[in-house]
Design an enzyme around this catalytic site. Sequence first.
Site, mmCIF file in Angstrom:
data_model
loop_
_atom_site.group_PDB
_atom_site.id
_atom_site.type_symbol
_atom_site.label_atom_id
_atom_site.label_comp_id
_atom_site.label_asym_id
_atom_site.label_seq_id
_atom_site.Cartn_x
_atom_site.Cartn_y
_atom_site.Cartn_z
ATOM 1 N N SER A 1 -12.376 -101.414 -82.237
ATOM 2 C CA SER A 1 -13.917 -101.130 -81.931
ATOM 3 C C SER A 1 -14.664 -101.165 -83.160
ATOM 4 O O SER A 1 -15.654 -101.527 -83.510
ATOM 5 C CB SER A 1 -14.075 -100.080 -81.013
ATOM 6 N N ASN A 2 -14.115 -100.731 -84.303
ATOM 7 C CA ASN A 2 -14.945 -100.403 -85.675
ATOM 8 C C ASN A 2 -14.948 -102.084 -86.157
ATOM 9 O O ASN A 2 -15.719 -102.625 -86.766
ATOM 10 C CB ASN A 2 -14.344 -99.773 -86.757
ATOM 11 N N ILE B 1 -0.182 -95.040 -94.155
ATOM 12 C CA ILE B 1 -0.663 -94.753 -95.202
ATOM 13 C C ILE B 1 -0.407 -95.591 -96.350
ATOM 14 O O ILE B 1 0.472 -96.283 -96.405
ATOM 15 C CB ILE B 1 0.067 -93.203 -95.448
ATOM 16 N N ASN C 1 -12.266 -96.614 -95.913
ATOM 17 C CA ASN C 1 -11.854 -96.392 -94.705
ATOM 18 C C ASN C 1 -12.927 -95.622 -93.894
ATOM 19 O O ASN C 1 -13.834 -95.138 -94.375
ATOM 20 C CB ASN C 1 -10.621 -95.174 -94.903
ATOM 21 N N HIS D 1 -13.185 -92.406 -91.034
ATOM 22 C CA HIS D 1 -12.309 -91.496 -90.549
ATOM 23 C C HIS D 1 -13.318 -90.635 -89.505
ATOM 24 O O HIS D 1 -14.517 -90.350 -89.600
ATOM 25 C CB HIS D 1 -11.860 -90.440 -91.697
ATOM 26 N N THR E 1 -8.545 -93.393 -101.694
ATOM 27 C CA THR E 1 -7.740 -93.202 -103.037
ATOM 28 C C THR E 1 -6.358 -92.915 -102.503
ATOM 29 O O THR E 1 -5.978 -92.731 -101.198
ATOM 30 C CB THR E 1 -8.154 -92.053 -103.550
ATOM 31 N N ASP F 1 -7.341 -89.338 -96.726
ATOM 32 C CA ASP F 1 -8.749 -88.950 -96.448
ATOM 33 C C ASP F 1 -9.454 -88.328 -97.423
ATOM 34 O O ASP F 1 -10.199 -87.361 -97.039
ATOM 35 C CB ASP F 1 -8.656 -88.328 -95.178
ATOM 36 N N GLN G 1 -21.431 -93.372 -83.826
ATOM 37 C CA GLN G 1 -21.866 -93.251 -84.997
ATOM 38 C C GLN G 1 -21.186 -94.161 -86.063
ATOM 39 O O GLN G 1 -21.764 -94.499 -86.857
ATOM 40 C CB GLN G 1 -22.024 -91.755 -85.518
ATOM 41 N N GLU G 2 -19.810 -94.031 -85.807
ATOM 42 C CA GLU G 2 -19.132 -94.921 -86.493
ATOM 43 C C GLU G 2 -19.362 -96.212 -86.518
ATOM 44 O O GLU G 2 -19.331 -96.837 -87.619
ATOM 45 C CB GLU G 2 -17.324 -94.970 -86.181
HETATM 46 C C1 GAR Z 1 -11.468 -94.610 -85.103
HETATM 47 O O1 GAR Z 1 -12.098 -93.155 -84.495
HETATM 48 C C2 GAR Z 1 -11.313 -93.968 -86.617
HETATM 49 O O2 GAR Z 1 -12.338 -93.413 -87.106
HETATM 50 C C3 GAR Z 1 -9.872 -93.609 -86.580
HETATM 51 O O3 GAR Z 1 -9.359 -94.178 -85.576
HETATM 52 C C4 GAR Z 1 -10.200 -94.733 -84.631
HETATM 53 C C5 GAR Z 1 -9.925 -96.289 -84.545
HETATM 54 O O4 GAR Z 1 -10.722 -97.046 -83.430
HETATM 55 N N1 GAR Z 1 -9.457 -93.461 -87.696
HETATM 56 C C6 GAR Z 1 -8.481 -92.507 -88.192
HETATM 57 O O5 GAR Z 1 -8.429 -91.600 -87.581
HETATM 58 C C7 GAR Z 1 -8.007 -92.854 -89.572
HETATM 59 N N2 GAR Z 1 -7.555 -91.729 -90.215
HETATM 60 P P1 GAR Z 1 -10.885 -98.461 -83.394
HETATM 61 O O6 GAR Z 1 -9.664 -99.102 -83.665
HETATM 62 O O7 GAR Z 1 -11.625 -98.608 -81.898
HETATM 63 O O8 GAR Z 1 -11.828 -99.028 -84.694
#
Ligand code: GAR
Length: 224
Positions: free
Chosen positions: A20-21, A103, A118, A120, A152, A156, A184-185
């Site tokens: 989704s991002n 990772i 990234n 998070h 880095t 996270d 918000q992401e």
């Molecule tokens: C999102 O919430 C992202 O922030 C998280 O995984 C999801 C992916 O959603 N990432 C982490 O937890 C990384 N540590 P998406 O595949 O729908 O973008």
Amino acid sequence: MSTKRTTPLRVAVLASGRGSNLQAIIDAIEAGQVQARIVAVISNKKEAPALDRARKHGLRDLFVDPKPFAGRPDSREAYDRALLETLRQHDVELVLLAGYMKIVTAVLVSAYANRMMNIHPSLLPSFPGLDVQRKAIDWGCKLAGCTVHFVTEGVDEGPIILQAAVPILDQDTPDTLAVRILEQEHKIYPRAVQLFAEGRLRGDGRRVFIEGGKPVGEAVISPW
Ligand code: GAR
């Protein structure tokens, strides 16, 4: 100093799941809000819905299989070397981890220092790692949120570029909170990419300064 580009920033997105991002970034590019071009969407999971999203938008989708590297002592580095080769083949300038659940090693981090981001779903440095919405609720936090940061070697831990906060409601479950954070992401990740494309991110140690702008001020700071 902000620099005017003549060609769109060449971006690769690494995603393991839903995507989704990735979709939010594709939409922002297609809407002309982000001056970038996604030159490859890469996954370590063959069936990742993120790859379907890429195909739907005519983007190059690549599955890089981790299996051939498994079992060797340097399996993670070897995998990243294969990724790096792919990124270089496509002249990638900025790498975006978007739900990439692997990772990354020094191989990628050093090649793309300050050029890999990234997202998070917590207000880092609180709650790195997994299952972070549940952890924020269980801790009794009143606010949760999301962070875009440079990558880095520490998981996270990289310099924070943008954050947005949302309230944690009494009736929240990890799933309902995740939805509120995700909204918000989808705003801050494209925004961070555009700031990078405009050359407006300036790093100083752990701090990242945004040149020539002020906060948009729409996220919740305190709901009470
Ligand atoms: C999102 O919430 C992202 O922030 C998280 O995984 C999801 C992916 O959603 N990432 C982490 O937890 C990384 N540590 P998406 O595949 O729908 O973008």
